[in-house]
Design a protein around this motif. Structure first.
Motif: not given
Ligand code: GTP
Ligand code: MG
Length: 373
Positions: A174-184
């Protein structure tokens, strides 16, 4: 260079190249290909024909075509919109419980007796009147793909981590998805009501991953919560709004709607039901919408409380009746001015899907795609 989509008809290709369709057909015949006016051409045929007329082709996916056609909004058309928040995290860490708590305390309060149904997306109003739209994403690994797509329409991600457990594989994912998408990200350290809860241990594990939370002197917001008792949930929502404020989220509500499909299914009696998130523009009953390979006229719209709506603006999740099939989660939708336009794109997408399933030798019917959701 000619920018086309695969499966364009011979007729449309001719008009794009500014030649008559008879010239295209004659050229095809001289190359040993027999095509009719409305026949859709595959990539190879298009490349060969275009080359004969001195064009180089570049294939655009239907969605790129849509984006290219998307009119730019001028600054004065843009208005503030509510943040769209996805709650992600490991199985059983409390994503649904958190959303349930928020819905119970923030949603049903102003509408006693309202029937709350699971639609995978909700919008709530905080005690001080701010709107927040939430997406609930399934917690199992099988839904990784959809979750990855979920992050795309998300402005802020809440990563739920159970304080009586550890950072788990799906937490990392989940952390990875958020980071890849550039979502805070905001960390919600949950289940702090449990006697064996140890939120500091979670913060330490985050620090070991280079994710320093604010109380540890870092930049990531985190909030200890209990989705069961509601402890810390208001503070969590305040942090979401703070994060959203920094993002200055805006959309033009005064245009034809565009957005993303959250889920869709076939309902006995009501037909195809799609839950969608309007991201820009305003969707109205009677609009002609296209979602993935399916189109239709919006017959009715409902919010997550089952209340009928006549229109839905940016950052609003709604259930829509009237599509001719069930699009996939993550498909984009768009409103068209004419049914003909929507039908044409729907047909070419359907053909693409059919072609793809033939290529993979899996004969997936569109119905089956719908059922998988
Ligand atoms: P999946 O959708 O399966 O990934 O799970 P989830 O993350 O949505 O977790 P869910 O909300 O279903 O919660 C899992 C279990 O933890 C349930 O039995 C909840 O009652 C319990 N639970 C969730 N939050 C809390 C909490 O704050 N305190 C306590 N004591 N239990 C909680
Ligand atoms: Mg859940």
């Amino acid at each position: 260079v000619l920018k086309v989509t695969e499966f364009i008809s011979a007729n449309d290709l001719a008009s794009l190249m500014d030649v008559s369709v008879n010239q295209v057909i004659a050229t095809c015949m001289s190359l040993g290909m027999f095509v009719s006016i409305n026949q859709r051409l595959d990539a190879e045929a298009i490349t060969i024909i275009a080359d004969e007329f001195g064009y180089e082709v570049e294939f655009a996916k239907p969605d790129e075509e849509i984006e290219a056609a998307e009119e730019e909004d001028s600054v004065e058309d843009l208005q503030d919109r509510a943040p769209i928040v996805t709650i992600m995290g490991h199985v059983d860490h409390g994503k649904t419980s958190l959303l349930d708590y928020i819905r119970r305390s923030k949603v049903t309060a102003d509408e006693a007796g309202g029937i709350t149904q699971h639609i995978g997306a909700y919008d709530v109003r905080t005690s001080d009147g701010h709107k927040i739209a939430f997406l609930d994403t399934p917690g199992h690994e099988a839904f990784t793909a959809m979750r990855a797509r979920g992050a795309k329409i998300t402005d802020v991600a809440i990563i739920v981590i159970a304080a009586d457990d550890s950072i788990m594989p799906q937490t990392k994912e989940a952390i990875n998805h958020a980071q890849v998408a550039g979502v805070p990200m905001i960390f919600a350290i949950n289940k702090v009501d449990k006697p064996n809860a140890n939120p500091e241990k979670i913060k330490e594990e985050l620090a070991n991953m280079n994710l320093l939370v604010e109380d540890w002197g870092g930049k990531y917001q985190s909030q200890d919560i209990s989705a069961k008792t509601g402890l810390g949930v208001d503070e969590l929502l305040e942090k979401v709004l703070l994060e959203a404020e920094i993002l200055e989220l805006k959309a033009n509500p005064n245009k034809r709607a565009v957005g993303t499909v959250i889920e869709a299914s076939l309902d006995k009696g009501r037909g195809y039901v799609a839950t969608i998130m309007v991201q820009a523009g305003t969707l109205k009953v009677g609009d002609i919408m296209l979602a993935g390979p399916h189109y239709g006229r919006v017959k009715a719209m409902f919010d997550h409380k089952g209340k009928k709506l006549s229109e839905a603006g940016p950052s609003t999740p709604v259930q829509v009746l009237g599509l001719g099939g069930a699009p996939q989660a993550g498909d984009t939708f768009k409103v068209y001015e004419t049914e003909r336009e929507a039908r044409e794109i729907a047909n070419s997408r359907e053909q693409l899907l059919r072609e793809q399933s033939m290529r993979t030798k899996k004969h997936i019917t569109l119905d089956e795609i719908g059922r998988r959701l």
